[in-house]
Design an enzyme around this catalytic site. Structure first.
Site, PDB file in Angstrom:
ATOM      1  N   ASN A 135       0.856  -1.190   0.000  1.00 20.23           N
ATOM      2  CA  ASN A 135       0.000   0.000   0.000  1.00 20.23           C
ATOM      3  C   ASN A 135       0.896   1.247   0.000  1.00 20.23           C
ATOM      4  O   ASN A 135       1.579   1.535   0.984  1.00 20.23           O
ATOM      5  CB  ASN A 135      -0.889  -0.070   1.251  1.00 20.23           C
ATOM      6  CG  ASN A 135      -1.766   1.148   1.439  1.00 20.23           C
ATOM      7  OD1 ASN A 135      -1.395   2.263   1.065  1.00 20.23           O
ATOM      8  ND2 ASN A 135      -2.924   0.944   2.033  1.00 20.23           N
ATOM      9  N   GLU A 175      -1.863 -14.146   2.345  1.00 28.14           N
ATOM     10  CA  GLU A 175      -3.286 -14.009   2.645  1.00 28.14           C
ATOM     11  C   GLU A 175      -3.451 -13.552   4.094  1.00 28.14           C
ATOM     12  O   GLU A 175      -2.864 -14.155   5.012  1.00 28.14           O
ATOM     13  CB  GLU A 175      -3.986 -15.359   2.446  1.00 28.14           C
ATOM     14  CG  GLU A 175      -5.483 -15.194   2.383  1.00 28.14           C
ATOM     15  CD  GLU A 175      -6.200 -16.531   2.231  1.00 28.14           C
ATOM     16  OE1 GLU A 175      -7.397 -16.575   2.554  1.00 28.14           O
ATOM     17  OE2 GLU A 175      -5.552 -17.499   1.810  1.00 28.14           O
ATOM     18  N   ASP A 216      -0.940  -3.302  10.014  1.00 32.20           N
ATOM     19  CA  ASP A 216      -2.306  -3.673   9.652  1.00 32.20           C
ATOM     20  C   ASP A 216      -3.218  -2.689  10.361  1.00 32.20           C
ATOM     21  O   ASP A 216      -3.120  -2.491  11.569  1.00 32.20           O
ATOM     22  CB  ASP A 216      -2.655  -5.103  10.050  1.00 32.20           C
ATOM     23  CG  ASP A 216      -3.880  -5.567   9.272  1.00 32.20           C
ATOM     24  OD1 ASP A 216      -3.757  -5.792   8.060  1.00 32.20           O
ATOM     25  OD2 ASP A 216      -4.977  -5.666   9.871  1.00 32.20           O
ATOM     26  N   SER A 217      -4.039  -2.032   9.585  1.00 35.20           N
ATOM     27  CA  SER A 217      -4.788  -0.939  10.185  1.00 35.20           C
ATOM     28  C   SER A 217      -6.161  -0.855   9.566  1.00 35.20           C
ATOM     29  O   SER A 217      -6.456  -1.517   8.568  1.00 35.20           O
ATOM     30  CB  SER A 217      -4.022   0.366   9.988  1.00 35.20           C
ATOM     31  OG  SER A 217      -3.561   0.460   8.663  1.00 35.20           O
ATOM     32  N   GLY A 252      -6.991   6.438   1.905  1.00 32.68           N
ATOM     33  CA  GLY A 252      -8.055   5.625   2.511  1.00 32.68           C
ATOM     34  C   GLY A 252      -9.236   6.464   2.992  1.00 32.68           C
ATOM     35  O   GLY A 252      -9.795   7.279   2.238  1.00 32.68           O
ATOM     36  N   TYR A 253      -9.609   6.271   4.249  1.00 35.08           N
ATOM     37  CA  TYR A 253     -10.788   6.923   4.826  1.00 35.08           C
ATOM     38  C   TYR A 253     -10.483   8.317   5.396  1.00 35.08           C
ATOM     39  O   TYR A 253     -11.347   8.917   6.056  1.00 35.08           O
ATOM     40  CB  TYR A 253     -11.363   6.047   5.945  1.00 35.08           C
ATOM     41  CG  TYR A 253     -11.870   4.685   5.486  1.00 35.08           C
ATOM     42  CD1 TYR A 253     -13.203   4.499   5.121  1.00 35.08           C
ATOM     43  CD2 TYR A 253     -11.014   3.582   5.424  1.00 35.08           C
ATOM     44  CE1 TYR A 253     -13.671   3.254   4.716  1.00 35.08           C
ATOM     45  CE2 TYR A 253     -11.473   2.339   5.009  1.00 35.08           C
ATOM     46  CZ  TYR A 253     -12.803   2.185   4.661  1.00 35.08           C
ATOM     47  OH  TYR A 253     -13.265   0.955   4.253  1.00 35.08           O
ATOM     48  N   ASP A 254      -9.288   8.840   5.157  1.00 31.25           N
ATOM     49  CA  ASP A 254      -8.907  10.137   5.743  1.00 31.25           C
ATOM     50  C   ASP A 254      -9.922  11.260   5.470  1.00 31.25           C
ATOM     51  O   ASP A 254     -10.151  12.093   6.353  1.00 31.25           O
ATOM     52  CB  ASP A 254      -7.524  10.568   5.234  1.00 31.25           C
ATOM     53  CG  ASP A 254      -6.399   9.877   5.988  1.00 31.25           C
ATOM     54  OD1 ASP A 254      -6.666   9.301   7.060  1.00 31.25           O
ATOM     55  OD2 ASP A 254      -5.247   9.914   5.501  1.00 31.25           O
ATOM     56  N   LYS A 303      -1.076  15.172  10.930  1.00 26.02           N
ATOM     57  CA  LYS A 303      -1.634  13.816  11.069  1.00 26.02           C
ATOM     58  C   LYS A 303      -0.625  12.905  11.781  1.00 26.02           C
ATOM     59  O   LYS A 303      -0.985  12.161  12.688  1.00 26.02           O
ATOM     60  CB  LYS A 303      -2.008  13.237   9.687  1.00 26.02           C
ATOM     61  CG  LYS A 303      -2.571  11.819   9.791  1.00 26.02           C
ATOM     62  CD  LYS A 303      -2.911  11.175   8.463  1.00 26.02           C
ATOM     63  CE  LYS A 303      -3.291   9.706   8.683  1.00 26.02           C
ATOM     64  NZ  LYS A 303      -3.427   8.930   7.454  1.00 26.02           N
ATOM     65  N   HIS A 354      -3.249   7.072  14.715  1.00 26.47           N
ATOM     66  CA  HIS A 354      -3.128   5.710  15.234  1.00 26.47           C
ATOM     67  C   HIS A 354      -1.752   5.136  14.906  1.00 26.47           C
ATOM     68  O   HIS A 354      -1.126   4.444  15.705  1.00 26.47           O
ATOM     69  CB  HIS A 354      -4.237   4.842  14.616  1.00 26.47           C
ATOM     70  CG  HIS A 354      -4.359   4.964  13.120  1.00 26.47           C
ATOM     71  ND1 HIS A 354      -4.356   6.174  12.470  1.00 26.47           N
ATOM     72  CD2 HIS A 354      -4.461   4.024  12.141  1.00 26.47           C
ATOM     73  CE1 HIS A 354      -4.461   5.984  11.177  1.00 26.47           C
ATOM     74  NE2 HIS A 354      -4.523   4.676  10.946  1.00 26.47           N
TER      75      HIS A 354
END
Ligand code: IMP
Length: 200
Positions: free
Chosen positions: A16, A46, A75-76, A157-159, A179, A184
């Protein structure tokens, strides 16, 4: 006592680009050469664990074994309180095969229709794994609320729909440094650095 990272080369176990960029920026103060799993053409394992930490462990372990170098995975995801923590570990999957996060943000908004509780938090699990299989794990969070429509062009992403508590801007409207100071990922990173990078 945590194992210290003493090398000068670290694999970022992610394909990513947004995450790799953020992790490289967070590691900039430490004298470490970073190389991504994508650049090394490592296969993507996977992610079939049922937790952020479990999936981070799978990715870091696979990259460390395949590269022979210490590897750091992230992993987030976004956990929405009124959706029982969804999309959670499936945050990337909600964007579909085209990895289009405008679709994922729409899905979250549709799922929230009629609900007044818009609280959400991002979670970040970091795992640093060495080629001998030893691993150190850290979990960070940032809490806030979801806004609609999406705002801002930065981040990933969802930012564009996430406003951290105490702020008016979405993560996508903030400068990356702002940020990085509160996310997180920053929270998990502070723990990682204290445990594995700082020598005293
Ligand atoms: P995975 O950890 O690769 O399975 O994917 C996590 C997904 O969560 C990402 O693709 C993003 O959609 C989302 N996510 C994780 N961290 C952030 C962040 O800092 N901002 C926005 N979205 C994030």
């Amino acid at each position: 006592m945590s194992r210290k990272f003493t090398g000068n080369k670290l694999v970022i176990a992610s394909h990513n680009k947004g995450k790799v960029r953020e992790i490289a920026e967070l590691l900039a103060p430490y004298d470490v050469e970073v190389i991504s799993a994508g650049d090394l053409n490592l296969p993507e394992p996977e992610e079939d664990a049922d937790s952020f930490l479990g999936n981070a462990d799978i990715k870091a372990r696979a990259a460390a074994l395949a590269s022979g170098l210490p590897s750091l995975s992230d992993d987030s995801g976004l956990a929405v309180e009124a959706l029982g923590g969804q999309p959670g570990i499936h945050s990337a999957r909600w964007a579909g095969p085209s990895k289009d996060f405008s679709i994922a943000m729409e899905k979250v908004e549709q799922a929230l229709a009629g609900k007044t509780d818009r609280r959400a938090h991002f979670v970040c699990a970091l795992v640093l794994c060495w080629p001998d299989g030893h691993a150190e794990s850290f979990l960070g969070e940032v809490h806030g609320a979801l806004t609609w429509p999406p705002r801002g062009e930065k981040g990933f992403g969802y930012d564009p729909v996430f406003i951290p508590n105490g702020y008016d801007l979405t993560f996508a409207e903030m400068d990356p440094q702002a940020k990085h100071a509160m996310s997180h990922r920053a929270d998990a990173f502070r723990q990682l650095v204290a445990a594995c990078f700082e020598t005293d």
